[in-house]
Structures are given as structure tokens and as C-alpha cells.
Design a protein around this motif. Structure first.
Motif, short mmCIF file in Angstrom:
data_model
loop_
_atom_site.label_atom_id
_atom_site.label_comp_id
_atom_site.label_asym_id
_atom_site.label_seq_id
_atom_site.Cartn_x
_atom_site.Cartn_y
_atom_site.Cartn_z
N GLU A 136 -28.64 -22.36 -14.36
CA GLU A 136 -27.52 -22.99 -15.10
C GLU A 136 -27.93 -24.30 -15.77
OE1 GLU A 136 -27.57 -24.58 -11.05
OE2 GLU A 136 -27.85 -22.57 -11.95
N LYS A 137 -29.08 -24.87 -15.33
CA LYS A 137 -29.55 -26.11 -15.98
C LYS A 137 -30.60 -25.82 -17.06
CE LYS A 137 -28.72 -29.00 -11.94
NZ LYS A 137 -29.33 -29.39 -10.66
N GLY A 138 -30.80 -24.54 -17.37
CA GLY A 138 -31.77 -24.20 -18.41
C GLY A 138 -33.21 -24.22 -17.94
N GLN A 139 -33.42 -24.27 -16.61
CA GLN A 139 -34.79 -24.30 -16.07
C GLN A 139 -35.19 -22.90 -15.57
OE1 GLN A 139 -36.31 -27.31 -16.53
NE2 GLN A 139 -34.33 -27.89 -17.41
N TYR A 140 -36.48 -22.71 -15.30
CA TYR A 140 -37.04 -21.42 -14.88
C TYR A 140 -37.66 -21.53 -13.47
CZ TYR A 140 -36.65 -20.16 -19.80
OH TYR A 140 -36.18 -19.90 -21.05
N PRO A 141 -36.85 -21.70 -12.43
CA PRO A 141 -37.46 -21.92 -11.10
C PRO A 141 -38.19 -20.71 -10.55
CG PRO A 141 -35.08 -21.65 -10.94
CD PRO A 141 -35.40 -21.72 -12.41
N SER A 142 -37.88 -19.50 -11.03
CA SER A 142 -38.50 -18.32 -10.40
C SER A 142 -39.35 -17.50 -11.36
CB SER A 142 -37.40 -17.44 -9.79
OG SER A 142 -36.37 -17.23 -10.73
N THR A 143 -39.68 -18.05 -12.51
CA THR A 143 -40.49 -17.30 -13.48
C THR A 143 -41.89 -17.88 -13.52
OG1 THR A 143 -38.45 -17.40 -14.80
CG2 THR A 143 -40.37 -16.31 -15.81
N SER A 144 -42.91 -17.02 -13.47
CA SER A 144 -44.28 -17.51 -13.65
C SER A 144 -45.19 -16.36 -14.02
CB SER A 144 -44.79 -18.18 -12.38
OG SER A 144 -44.92 -17.23 -11.35
N ILE A 145 -46.30 -16.72 -14.65
CA ILE A 145 -47.33 -15.74 -15.02
C ILE A 145 -48.53 -16.00 -14.11
CG2 ILE A 145 -49.02 -15.19 -16.83
CD1 ILE A 145 -46.76 -15.66 -18.89
#
Lengths: 161, 161, 161, 161, 161, 161
Positions: A136-145
């Protein structure tokens, strides 16, 4: 280049090394990498319910085009003829693995082309799922390559006899 | 690629098919297409009186550059060496016909390169005459591109004896 | 440019005309074109049985990327910000119609972007079905692109009150 | 687009979604990723003794150029104005971490630009050290790219009062 | 970027400096350069008798396209909107002078765009006359490019009152 | 192309001439050019104290990438495989000289590639030192590019006996 003294400044410089005398042979490279996504996102991909559309076909096409553009992206890469590209996916509940195989008949190996294809394929998947991976804050806490590797490189000596 | 099970999702995917084992031979392709314009526009082109300038030379150059960029525009096209390109025009009172001939010595045919050159040549003519083809509402009731075809494809087997 | 005499040679030259004083407004353009194919080819596209893969998604992506590259393909086109692109298909027994809508907020219209997207989308369809459209002599007697038109252009004046 | 029936085939298609009505605001994104290398390779990078030359400056430049090319690499990305890019490295005995910060004033976030810069920076490092990372069979048992993440995205509302 | 210690290796690195806070104003730049050619070559250009064709229109188009590609060619250049480009020639018995004027409404000056246009225009003239400028040993004893300069840069403050 | 009458308008057109029957041989070209700068600017380059960073390495990379892009920049240039590129600098109190050597195994000479590399290398140096070369009115009274020449072209006949 003829006998010449150049400034010390060029000692830290770069060189696109000569490959003119290397033999033209068949070469393949197989590379792989992974994008970690939320389980819900994976479900939406499998059901084809993302706003931007067909995630995996878009990633395949982006990967193939990146393979062809490698020498424009990586400054000291030699342009080489690309014979064929296969891009495949393995989808698990928490991630998508992208595998790219590149075939060429040329003077240099094609491992850079294969990992460039993998990287751009993974970036494209990320782009397609941004709206659902963002919190909801526009961040990607669980996405990674992760885990981008060259699995195998091969040369096939051509026999003209 | 080794024995592997991939998700069903890839069944709708795309492939840049391997051409590594195809022979390197001389190939030509000839393609043609047409843009329909107002008679007054054709007159202005022939008199060289358009604000943007020399319509046909600009279209020739755009067509040649498009031929060289085909594998970047068409996702599954193989990059191939281009040996020569000829772009010609046939101007009639209501239309301009663009013909593009591409020659190459490579592993795949060059018909995509020829029709890409034709298409971009025609698009460029449209761009050059926009100001006179538009009606007072900014619409193009009488402008269209049509009849893009491959007229002829040829392979010339090289004889090294 | 200051008072200067230039050679007559430049009279046949080209100009990228100044648009700096045009207002920044919302603009849309809708364009359409058609590729004529054999009925059997259309069937294979609908069943998803072509060797190169998913024809229509590949064409959509190629069209979108071409829209973004228009100012590189058409020499005197101004680069403009692209706000959104929609590519749609209407499949009939003998043809596929491609429709492209482009939205932008900028100083020039986007009709060139829309017809460039249509053209490259159609070229990509052709590339995907080459193997089934070619006859036994490698020619394309029944394949052609036609009826590329700008259906509608609109300006939407922005109201800041 | 006007009332129209399209084939079901387009349901699996893709869309470059409209962003025309989003506000133009200042945006930044910070991304990071890592390449794992042999300790000996890291030593050679630090001593500047690699045949291809200055590894990190080449990677910085490649990353910056990739940031600017993001909308060409990622099919559904919108082109946006790039205001500034910083690329930094943290070198440890077994890896190099690349951090890319992108600033823009536009309608979409710049996290795709930042992770594209990170990815291409890491690929360029790999290319520069190929000759020392390859084992005697031409394979890369100890080289990999990992942990590509978006660390932070920010919007800064512009205040015109 | 947050408080962080980076390796000394980055001290020799590069930065694409932030321009986000610069005002958007109208900017122009005028640049010029010269190619020195044999008198006989100049005659052939004026008579339009060179095998490759219309030298000056080709150079104009190449210059305009180079202006639009400047941020891809020059690594740390910011992409900026190009409003208009004029390319002109002054032909004398021993040389051709190319003048390029670029107009833009943006955050950075356009002098790099103008000299990039001049340079690529001059390179294109060279390419068009290679066959007649080369001596019998394939060398270019009398061909050179010189005097590439920025003649004038201007900012025009926009007045919204 | 078959017997056909084309309009007189095409007589002023352009041709990408056929090179398909030229032999594939090793070719090199060596080109050079110079940028004239203030002595103080040269000092800052040597001390590495410019805001944008490492001037010469950035110029080397830009030159190498330009060599690879020559056929996209120069409209009638044939794309050719690049085998190797060396970019060197000679720094004097008032100028920097850039030398580019290109090696290729192909059907056309590589002098255009070498002078394109020199030109873009010089343009990049200019871009890196803009802030210190500009006078207080934003003009460049003491900056210029000059003496771009092809120093040497060679063909090396390959002997397969």
C-alpha cells in the motif's frame, strides 16, 4: 597500432578485444534465473487476470529481443549472428524460473546473450505484475530477482570433410 | 534443452526458431506497396513544394534504414547481413508505389526485410504530406496504404567449384 | 538562423519543423489496417498451432514497441511522450484487422504513431505465418497487407480552471 | 475505442495502460543487486589488471545507458524523462553490489528504470571478467547474479504555491 | 542516497547529474563544422552524379536523426524533447560546411544535440563520396573533417503573465 | 530489378549499393581526430576532478559503442561484423587527440566505423567538460573539434592453403 606513447590516463581504459582469428564454430549457451513473487501474483499470472495482460509471452518476446540487442547493452560485447533462441518458464507457488538457450555460429561464445535474455525476461515479468506486487506504500517488500547463472556452454566443432 | 517439464503456460509462447544449419546462399526479395494520395498532393511532391521537403529521397532513406532494422522491429526475425537495397517509386496521379529490392548472403530469406522497407517508406511519405492531406478537421479521408505484397523471392545457389 | 546565403542545393532538402510553440494538449489517434491470409492460416492462428507461437500477442507487443519507436523510424517525426496504447484484432475467415489507438499529452498529433503501430503489427503477423503462407516455390501468392487508414484523430483541450 | 466486438483471441493479449491523467511529480527509486565472483577476480578488478580494462566505470556507463533505454527493453514500459542517475558499488571479497538511484519528473514511477540499470550494470561486470571467471572447461561454476531488489520508491509532491 | 561508504574504486566513476530542478525554458543552439573534399568531388555533388545518390539530402536526414539520438550516443547526456531541427549547407570549391540549429523546450541546453547533428551530417557526406575521394591505394589523403564549433546558445525565458 | 520506367523524381534518390560479391577479407582502419580545450580543462581531466567523472574511459566506451552502431547512424552504410576496437588518447596542454583502430573480417572497409568512433569519442569528451569549457554567458569560445582523418586502411588477403 604503430609504436606510440600514450598518456598514462589510458591505462585505466577499456578494450574491445580482437576476435578476428577465432574460428567460426557452432556455439550454445543455456542460462537461468528466478523472480520471487507472492503466491497470489503467481495465481493471477496462471489465470491470466493481470491488467497488463499475458505475462509469460511478453517476457519471452522481451528476452528474445534482448538476446539480439546484447552487443548494444554490454559495451565491450561483440555483435554476433544469433541462430535461434528458446525461452522457457518453470512456475512454482513462490517464483518463476526463466531459462534461455541461445544458439549461434560465430567467433565468440553466447553466454552473455543468454544471461541478458534471462535478465530482461525477469525484468519484464516484474513490470507486468507491478500493480499486484506493490504494497500500500508503493514498495516491493517481497519481490526480488535471484540466481542468474550460466548452466552450460558448448562448442560444436564443424566438420567439413 | 534437457529433459524438463515446463508449465502449460509456455504452450502459448513464442520461439525464435533455429536456422544454424541452413546453408549460406545468396537471396533476394522484391516487395511493393502503394499510398493513395490526393492529386494535388502528388503535384506538390513532383514540384518539390512541400514544407517538410524532399518526399521521395526521405522515404528512400527511411526504407533503407528500416530494412537494416527489421530484426529489431519484428520480434522473431533473425538478424541477417544486408548486401544491398534498392528503393524505387512509380508516381501516378492518385498514388505512389514503392518497390524495395533487398539482396543478402545469409541463412534466411529477406522478404520480411523487403516488406518492412516498403511499409516504412510508405509511412514516411504519409508523414511528409500530412499538412496537405489533412482536411479542415484534421482527418485523413482520402489517404491510405494498400497492396503491400512480396512480388518475388529468389535463392541463388553459390557454386565454389 | 542569421541572415545567410545557402547554396541552391539545400532547396531540395528536408526540415524537421519547429513545434515548440504548439500547446501541450491531450491527443488520441485511432488507425486500422488488414492482412489477407489463407483460411487455413487463420485456423492455425485460432488454434494456436503455429511453429513460431502466439501470433496475436507477438503482434500486439511489436505494435506497441513500434509506436514508441516512431520518431526513430520516420525521419522527420518529433519524439513525443506516449501515454497509452491499445492494440486489438478482428479475425475473419480471410483476414485479420489490426486496430491501434494511441494516447498522448504533447505538442503534435499521434496519427503517425498509430499507423506505424498498425504497420508493424501487420508485418509481425506476416512473419509469424510465413511457413504456412508460402507456396511450394517459396512465394506468397495470397498474402497482402491493405487498407491502412487513420480512422479518427482527436484533440482534447485541457481545462485548468 | 468505439463499441466493437473483438475476437476472444485478444483476451490473452497485452495493454500499454494509459497514464495520461496521472500527475507530473518528482519521483525517485533506489535499487540494488549483487554479482558473486571469485576472490581472485575481485583482486584483479581492484588492481585494474583485467584485459578488457576498467570494470566498474564500464558498468556505471552501461547502467546509465540502460536506465535511459528501459522503455525499449521492457515492452509495456512508458518512456519517461530521466532527470539524473547515480550508480555506486560496494566491493567485498566475494561479490560486488551495484546500487542505482534514478530521479525523474514524470507520470510513472522509475523503479523499472532502477532495476534495469542494476541488471545491466551486473551483466557488464560479468562480461568484463569472463576470462578469469571461466574454468578450464569454459564454464562458470562460481559466478552468479542475485538479490536484485527495489530498496525504496518515493514521490515528492510539487508545491506551486 | 543515504549515508553509505563506497569503495574508492567509484571515485573514478561517472555521474549522470540531476537536472530535475532546472526550469523548463525554450533553448536553441547553433553549431557548424566542415568537411574538406577534392574540387572534383564537390563538382560531382553539385551535378548529382555520385553513385550512392543525393549527398546533401542524405546528410540532412542523418543529421536530424542523430540530433534525436544524442542521448543514446553520448553516455551522460539527458534525453530531451526536440522541437525542431534545421540543417543547412554552404558549398565552396574545396569544402562543404554543415550548420545545424536545434530548438527545444526543456531542462538542459541543446548544444550537444547540435554538434552531434553536425558530426553525423559530415560523416554521412564522407560516406557518400568515398568512391571518389579514395586514391588508387584506397587511402584518403585529401579528406578531413574540421572546425566543429558551437556558434551560439540561447535561452528564452517563457513569460506566462 | 526488371525492365521498368521510374519517375524522374527518383533520379535524385539514393542507393545502398550491392556488396554481395565482394570477398570476405580481414580489414583494418585507423582514424584520428582532435578536440581543442582550455589548458585548465586538460588539468582537471588529468587530475580526475570533473563533476561528471572519468572523461577518457567514458569517451572510449562511447567510441566503441558508436563503432558498433555505424550502420544505424550513416544511412547507406552496410552493417558489418566488428572484430575488435582500440581507442587511444594523446593528451597535450591544449588538446586531446583520439585514435580509433577497427578490425573486421567482412565485405566492406571499416573506415566509416573508425571515423564514427573518433567523432563520438570527441563529442563525449566535449559533453564531459561542458561545465568548465563554457564561459560566463554559456558560450564555447575556445572549444572545437578538428582534424578528423583516416590515417590508414588495410586489407589482409586470407590464405586458406
Amino acid at each position: 597500432m604503430e609504436e606510440k606513447k600514450f598518456t598514462h590516463l589510458t591505462q585505466s581504459g577499456v578494450h574491445m578485444v580482437e576476435v578476428g582469428d577465432k574460428p567460426v564454430i557452432k556455439r550454445t549457451a543455456l542460462a537461468r534465473g528466478k523472480i520471487n513473487l507472492q503466491e497470489e501474483t503467481i495465481n493471477l499470472i496462471e489465470k491470466g487476470e493481470l491488467k497488463k495482460g499475458n505475462v509469460l509471452t511478453t517476457a519471452q518476446i522481451a528476452a528474445i529481443q534482448a538476446v539480439k540487442s546484447t552487443s548494444q547493452l554490454i559495451p565491450l560485447c561483440h555483435p554476433i549472428p544469433i541462430g535461434g533462441v528458446e525461452v522457457e518458464f518453470e512456475v512454482t507457488p513462490g517464483s518463476i524460473e526463466v531459462t534461455v538457450e541461445v544458439k549461434s555460429t560465430g567467433k565468440t561464445g553466447v553466454e552473455m546473450e543468454a544471461i541478458t535474455g534471462v535478465s530482461v525476461g525477469l525484468l519484464t515479468i516484474w513490470d507486468m505484475v507491478k500493480s499486484v506486487e506493490k504494497d500500500e506504500k508503493g514498495q516491493y517488500p517481497s519481490t526480488s530477482i535471484s540466481a542468474i547463472e550460466v548452466l552450460k556452454k558448448e562448442k560444436i566443432e564443424l566438420n567439413f570433410d
